[in-house]
Write an enzyme that holds these catalytic residues in place. Structure first.
Site, PDB file in Angstrom:
ATOM      1  CG  HIS A 246      -3.978  -3.496   3.808  1.00 38.63           C
ATOM      2  ND1 HIS A 246      -2.730  -3.097   4.219  1.00 38.63           N
ATOM      3  CD2 HIS A 246      -4.502  -2.427   3.123  1.00 38.63           C
ATOM      4  CE1 HIS A 246      -2.503  -1.843   3.825  1.00 38.63           C
ATOM      5  NE2 HIS A 246      -3.563  -1.422   3.149  1.00 38.63           N
TER       6      HIS A 246
ATOM      7  CB  CYS B 235      -0.984  -0.032   1.174  1.00 37.74           C
ATOM      8  SG  CYS B 235      -2.415   1.047   0.964  1.00 37.74           S
TER       9      CYS B 235
END
Length: 235
Positions: free
Chosen positions: A191, A93
Site C-alpha cells: 500500500h 493485498c
C-alpha cells in the site's frame, strides 16, 4: 486519432480500504502528463467487468468484502477474458490473494480464488503492519520498492509465477519474497499507495499498455521515496 488508454478500477465499493485508489490517480496523471488520453472506468461489484480495458487495478479490503469480490469475479469472468486478450493487471493485498487458487477467509477457512495467478494464500499467526522495502527482480529493471503492509496473509508461489521482489524490511509473502508477477500481471502487498511511492512501477504498467514513454520530472516522487526508504534502510 489515438484511442483512449482505458484504466479499469475493480470493485471500489468492496476493495478500496487502504487508499489503493491512489494507484488509479497516479496512472491517470502520469499518462495525461505525457499527452496520452485516458478513460477511467469504476466498476462496482454489481456491474460486469468490461473486457476492453488496458490496465486493471484492484485493491485491498477486509475479509467479507474480499470473499464477496472473489465470488463475483469468478461468476463474471470479464477479468479473465481481458487478461487473455492482453490487458495488464495490478492487484494489491486482498486483491492479490483473490487472483490465486485459494485464500484464507474470515475464520481462516479456505476460499476459492479466481486462478489468474499460480499462488495460494492462507492466514499467518500474526498481522504484519509497517513499512516494507524490497529489491525487485532484475528482469523488470525497477528500483527498490517502498510501501506499507497491513495483512495477515502468507502467500505461497507456484512455478507459474516469479517473485516480484526480495524483502529487505517487512514480511511480504512470508518467505523472504514480496508479491509476484506473471506475464502482465503484478500482485503485491504494497500500500502507500504503491504507485505513488514507486513511479517506475506505474510506468511499467503504462509501457505494457501504451508502449515507450517519454521521461518525466519525478523529483516530487523521488523526495517521497527517499524519505520512506531512508526511514527504514538505515546504514
Amino acid at each position: 486519432m489515438q484511442s483512449n488508454l482505458r484504466i479499469v478500477w475493480i470493485y471500489p465499493d468492496l476493495l478500496s480500504t487502504y487508499g489503493d485508489q491512489g494507484n488509479v490517480l497516479v496512472l491517470e496523471q502520469r499518462a495525461r502528463r505525457r499527452g496520452i488520453p485516458v478513460e477511467v472506468v469504476h466498476v462496482r461489484s454489481s456491474d460486469p467487468v468490461p473486457e476492453q480495458g488496458d490496465i486493471y487495478l484492484i485493491g485491498g479490503g477486509e475479509d467479507r468484502p474480499q470473499i464477496l469480490g472473489a465470488e463475483r469475479l469468478r461468476r463474471d469472468g470479464g477479468l479473465h477474458r481481458a487478461i487473455q486478450r492482453g490487458a495488464s493487471l495490478l492487484a494489491v493485498c486482498a486483491g492479490y490473494q483473490i487472483m490465486g487458487s485459494v485464500f484464507g477467509g474470515e475464520e481462516g477457512q479456505p476460499v476459492p480464488g479466481i486462478g489468474l495467478l499460480d499462488i495460494s494464500s492462507g492466514r499467518g499467526e500474526r498481522r504484519s503492519v509497517g513499512e516494507l522495502a524490497a529489491e525487485v527482480d532484475p528482469s523488470l529493471g525497477l528500483p527498490t520498492l517502498t510501501g506499507f503492509e497491513n495483512h495477515m496473509g502468507v502467500t505461497r508461489l507456484g512455478p507459474g509465477v516469479t517473485p516480484l521482489s526480495r524483502t529487505l524490511v517487512g514480511t511480504g509473502n512470508g518467505d523472504g519474497t514480496e508479491g509476484c508477477f506473471a506475464g502482465k500481471i503484478i500482485g503485491t502487498y504494497l500500500h502507500g499507495p504503491a504507485l505513488a511511492r514507486n513511479p517506475a512501477l506505474a510506468d511499467l504498467l503504462l509501457r505494457w499498455a501504451a508502449g515507450p514513454l517519454p521521461a518525466m520530472d519525478d523529483s516530487w516522487y523521488e523526495r517521497l521515496r527517499n524519505e520512506r526508504l531512508g526511514a527504514v534502510l538505515k546504514p
